[in-house]
Design an enzyme around this catalytic site. Structure first.
Site, PDB file in Angstrom:
ATOM      1  N   ASN A  43       0.807  -1.230   0.000  1.00 13.93           N
ATOM      2  CA  ASN A  43       0.000   0.000   0.000  1.00 13.93           C
ATOM      3  C   ASN A  43       0.840   1.281   0.000  1.00 13.93           C
ATOM      4  OD1 ASN A  43       0.667  -0.661   2.714  1.00 13.93           O
ATOM      5  ND2 ASN A  43      -0.924   0.724   3.423  1.00 13.93           N
TER       6      ASN A  43
ATOM      7  N   GLU B  22       3.450  -5.375  12.314  1.00 15.71           N
ATOM      8  CA  GLU B  22       2.543  -4.226  12.109  1.00 15.71           C
ATOM      9  C   GLU B  22       1.435  -4.733  11.195  1.00 15.71           C
ATOM     10  OE1 GLU B  22       2.906  -1.352  13.564  1.00 15.71           O
ATOM     11  OE2 GLU B  22       4.923  -1.586  14.353  1.00 15.71           O
TER      12      GLU B  22
ATOM     13  N   CYS C 285      -3.202   1.701   6.231  1.00 15.96           N
ATOM     14  CA  CYS C 285      -3.595   0.975   7.440  1.00 15.96           C
ATOM     15  C   CYS C 285      -4.204   1.930   8.468  1.00 15.96           C
ATOM     16  CB  CYS C 285      -2.395   0.251   8.028  1.00 15.96           C
ATOM     17  SG  CYS C 285      -1.004   1.360   8.308  1.00 15.96           S
TER      18      CYS C 285
ATOM     19  N   GLU D 107       7.342   0.428  16.091  1.00 10.19           N
ATOM     20  CA  GLU D 107       8.412   0.949  15.258  1.00 10.19           C
ATOM     21  C   GLU D 107       8.487   2.449  15.489  1.00 10.19           C
ATOM     22  OE1 GLU D 107       7.527  -0.481  11.276  1.00 10.19           O
ATOM     23  OE2 GLU D 107       8.372  -2.434  11.788  1.00 10.19           O
TER      24      GLU D 107
HETATM   25  P1  NAD Z   1       0.073  -9.328   3.053  1.00 12.86           P
HETATM   26  O1  NAD Z   1       0.089  -9.812   4.449  1.00 12.86           O
HETATM   27  O2  NAD Z   1      -0.659 -10.123   2.037  1.00 12.86           O
HETATM   28  O3  NAD Z   1       1.566  -9.213   2.479  1.00 12.86           O
HETATM   29  C1  NAD Z   1       2.559  -8.450   3.110  1.00 12.86           C
HETATM   30  C2  NAD Z   1       3.919  -8.994   2.738  1.00 12.86           C
HETATM   31  O4  NAD Z   1       4.064 -10.296   3.293  1.00 12.86           O
HETATM   32  C3  NAD Z   1       4.137  -9.158   1.230  1.00 12.86           C
HETATM   33  O5  NAD Z   1       5.474  -8.853   0.930  1.00 12.86           O
HETATM   34  C4  NAD Z   1       3.866 -10.640   1.018  1.00 12.86           C
HETATM   35  O6  NAD Z   1       4.478 -11.196  -0.105  1.00 12.86           O
HETATM   36  C5  NAD Z   1       4.433 -11.223   2.300  1.00 12.86           C
HETATM   37  N1  NAD Z   1       3.893 -12.544   2.667  1.00 12.86           N
HETATM   38  C6  NAD Z   1       2.698 -13.072   2.329  1.00 12.86           C
HETATM   39  N2  NAD Z   1       2.566 -14.302   2.863  1.00 12.86           N
HETATM   40  C7  NAD Z   1       3.706 -14.537   3.563  1.00 12.86           C
HETATM   41  C8  NAD Z   1       4.171 -15.649   4.334  1.00 12.86           C
HETATM   42  N3  NAD Z   1       3.434 -16.729   4.496  1.00 12.86           N
HETATM   43  N4  NAD Z   1       5.375 -15.553   4.915  1.00 12.86           N
HETATM   44  C9  NAD Z   1       6.134 -14.434   4.769  1.00 12.86           C
HETATM   45  N5  NAD Z   1       5.750 -13.369   4.032  1.00 12.86           N
HETATM   46  C10 NAD Z   1       4.546 -13.416   3.441  1.00 12.86           C
HETATM   47  O7  NAD Z   1      -0.428  -7.835   3.113  1.00 12.86           O
HETATM   48  P2  NAD Z   1      -0.734  -6.877   1.895  1.00 12.86           P
HETATM   49  O8  NAD Z   1      -2.005  -7.314   1.256  1.00 12.86           O
HETATM   50  O9  NAD Z   1       0.493  -6.711   1.077  1.00 12.86           O
HETATM   51  O10 NAD Z   1      -0.956  -5.466   2.646  1.00 12.86           O
HETATM   52  C11 NAD Z   1      -2.173  -5.053   3.186  1.00 12.86           C
HETATM   53  C12 NAD Z   1      -2.214  -5.299   4.671  1.00 12.86           C
HETATM   54  O11 NAD Z   1      -1.127  -4.645   5.306  1.00 12.86           O
HETATM   55  C13 NAD Z   1      -3.462  -4.731   5.318  1.00 12.86           C
HETATM   56  O12 NAD Z   1      -3.959  -5.664   6.236  1.00 12.86           O
HETATM   57  C14 NAD Z   1      -2.962  -3.494   6.054  1.00 12.86           C
HETATM   58  O13 NAD Z   1      -3.725  -3.095   7.166  1.00 12.86           O
HETATM   59  C15 NAD Z   1      -1.612  -3.948   6.464  1.00 12.86           C
HETATM   60  N6  NAD Z   1      -0.757  -2.807   6.760  1.00 12.86           N
HETATM   61  C16 NAD Z   1      -0.441  -2.546   8.063  1.00 12.86           C
HETATM   62  C17 NAD Z   1       0.351  -1.458   8.380  1.00 12.86           C
HETATM   63  C18 NAD Z   1       0.738  -1.153   9.799  1.00 12.86           C
HETATM   64  O14 NAD Z   1       1.646  -0.351   9.981  1.00 12.86           O
HETATM   65  N7  NAD Z   1       0.109  -1.739  10.805  1.00 12.86           N
HETATM   66  C19 NAD Z   1       0.819  -0.624   7.360  1.00 12.86           C
HETATM   67  C20 NAD Z   1       0.456  -0.913   6.049  1.00 12.86           C
HETATM   68  C21 NAD Z   1      -0.324  -2.007   5.762  1.00 12.86           C
END
Ligand code: NAD
Length: 479
Positions: A150, A248, A282, A460
């Site tokens: 995002n 996060e 997020c 963080e």
């Molecule tokens: P996601 O969890 O699908 O993917 C995030 C990352 O993790 C990607 O690089 C992905 O390839 C990797 N990943 C996926 N499966 C994995 C596994 N089994 N093992 C290790 N790595 C793996 O999330 P997304 O769809 O890319 O992002 C959206 C989500 O991120 C939303 O839920 C949003 O709220 C959250 N987000 C949180 C914050 C925060 O600071 N709390 C900030 C931004 C986004």
């Protein structure tokens, strides 16, 4: 077609299996580049390189590491427009947003930690005649940094910069949905001469790259930002080897609006907190709770302004709402809009896809406002992460708090009121890691950032991140 590469041990490398994934441009729905579909072999090479680089990098003085990070920050600034265009093309976000928020912040992340490390110090605990006691904070080794799509470079650098500043070496995995600026970052670290192996960037999927990285025995710490389900999976995979974790995760953030607020300021800010980056931040507020006396006025005026937001091509300077990140994410968001109606929700505005004449296959959704739902329905409980908000009325402060806290998430919240005492009272009681009073998304990089409940573990930002990326060692000497 442009083919991205991994960056391992100071060199660009194709994935060892020769496989690539298609990278789509959300604005047009067309494939425009190929991303390495790397696997455990590439991860093992990257971890080995990072492990080899660790003794020398961690042995540099803070001032020397600081200079390296500052060079990266400066080069990001020099390439700002190119990076912003790349981010906008890869993610679908308005170019203007990438230019004013994403890329400047990526630059700031490096500059912030380049200077923060100069002010970091060990602690001494004076024990008088008994002896002298002090605590060192030492880098740990190879850090895994895994980030979402995002805010691609913004969040990628938010992890990499403190990890490197603290003296760790890094293997980083950007989201496979938005890999482009991570690739450009590897060009930048190459240009500025970061020593080989200090930062390695491996592209690919979660199962292909993320999991081998998480379970690798030479990776003792993992900083992850992404969805709650992925965080749970990483937590499980990392548990048997007791790795240090910072997670996060997702949110379902409430905006709590009292009748005595500055209505116009609240309305302007709520438009941004609902729909910036197509609602894919997020920290976006997705559950809007409004005190009953101003509820009808809010729904009418808010919906009117939302309906006037311009959905368009990301590169168009007049665009306020760009494309959502992928076809599958668009379908997920649309399925929630359908679900909301099945649950009894009323669409006040939006609720449909938008087809642009100039890009009929792009992933566009009209910003959507839904009313008439209860807090326990799935629409109000699950993270949608798109341009969709719900609005509910409340009668008392305690009811507002009950509704605000009625999800498994606890990332961020906003409170709108002119009553200072109430503002603090409510902020203290909301389950959230971050609360904005009469504002939204005003960030200070020194502050702790993170969520409670299922929005994450750890913090963080500022010195919190430097603490995460170091291990304290206490030493006592008898005098
Ligand atoms: P996601 O969890 O699908 O993917 C995030 C990352 O993790 C990607 O690089 C992905 O390839 C990797 N990943 C996926 N499966 C994995 C596994 N089994 N093992 C290790 N790595 C793996 O999330 P997304 O769809 O890319 O992002 C959206 C989500 O991120 C939303 O839920 C949003 O709220 C959250 N987000 C949180 C914050 C925060 O600071 N709390 C900030 C931004 C986004």
């Amino acid at each position: 077609m442009m083919q991205l590469k991994n960056y391992i041990d100071g060199a660009f490398a194709a994935p060892s299996n020769g496989r690539y994934l298609d990278n789509y441009e959300p604005a047009t729905g067309k494939v425009y580049s190929l991303i390495p579909d790397s696997d455990a072999t590439d991860v093992a090479r990257a971890v080995a390189a990072a492990k080899r680089a660790f003794p020398e990098w961690s042995g540099l003085t803070a001032a020397e590491r600081s200079k390296h990070l500052m060079r990266i920050a400066n080069r990001i600034e020099e390439r700002l427009e190119e990076l912003a265009a790349a981010e906008s093309r890869d993610n679908g976000k308005p170019y203007k947003l990438a230019c004013t928020v994403d890329i400047p912040r990526a630059r700031d992340n490096f500059a912030f930690y380049a200077t923060a490390i100069l002010h970091d110090a060990s602690e001494a605990h004076d024990m008088g005649a008994q002896g002298f006691n002090y605590t060192l904070r030492r880098p740990i080794g190879v850090a895994a940094c895994i980030s979402p799509w995002n805010l691609p470079l913004y969040l990628f650098s938010w992890k990499i910069a403190p990890a490197l500043a603290a003296g760790n070496t890094v293997v980083a995995k950007p989201s496979e949905v938005t890999p482009y600026t991570a690739y450009l970052l590897s060009e930048i670290v190459h240009e500025v001469g970061l020593p080989a192996g200090v930062l390695n960037i491996v592209h690919g999927t979660g199962p292909g790259v993320g999991e081998p990285l998480v379970i690798h025995p030479d990776v003792p710490l993992i900083s992850f930002t992404g969805g709650t389900a992925t965080g749970a999976r990483i937590n499980t995979l990392a548990a048997p080897s007791f790795k240090k974790l910072s997670l996060e995760l997702g949110g379902k953030n409430p905006n709590v609006i009292f009748a005595d607020c500055d209505f116009e300021a609240m309305l302007r800010s709520t438009l941004l907190s609902s729909f910036s980056n197509q609602g894919q931040i997020c920290l976006c507020g997705s559950r809007i709770l409004v005190e009953r006396p101003i509820y009808d006025r809010f729904v009418a005026e808010f919906s009117q302004r939302v309906a006037a937001l311009r959905v368009g091509l990301p590169q168009d300077p007049d665009t306020q709402i760009g494309a959502v990140v992928s076809a599958s994410h668009r379908d997920k968001i649309m399925s929630y809009i359908e679900l909301a109606q099945q649950e009894g929700g009323r669409i006040e505005c939006g609720g449909h896809r938008v087809t642009l004449d100039s890009a009929p296959d792009g992933y566009y959704i009209a910003p959507t406002v839904i009313t008439g739902l209860t807090m326990d329905c799935r629409t109000n409980q699950e993270e949608i992460f798109g341009p969709v908000v719900t609005v509910m009325a409340f009668d008392t402060e305690s009811e507002a708090l009950e509704l605000a806290n009625a999800t498994r998430y606890g990332l961020a919240a906003t409170v709108w009121t002119s009553d200072l005492k109430r503002a603090h009272r409510v902020a203290h009681e909301i389950d959230a890691g971050i609360v904005w009073i009469n504002s939204w998304l005003v960030r200070d990089l020194r502050t702790p950032f993170g969520g409670v409940k299922q929005s994450g573990i750890g913090r963080e930002g500022g010195f919190e991140a430097l603490r995460f990326f170091t291990e304290p060692k206490n030493i006592f000497v008898k005098l």
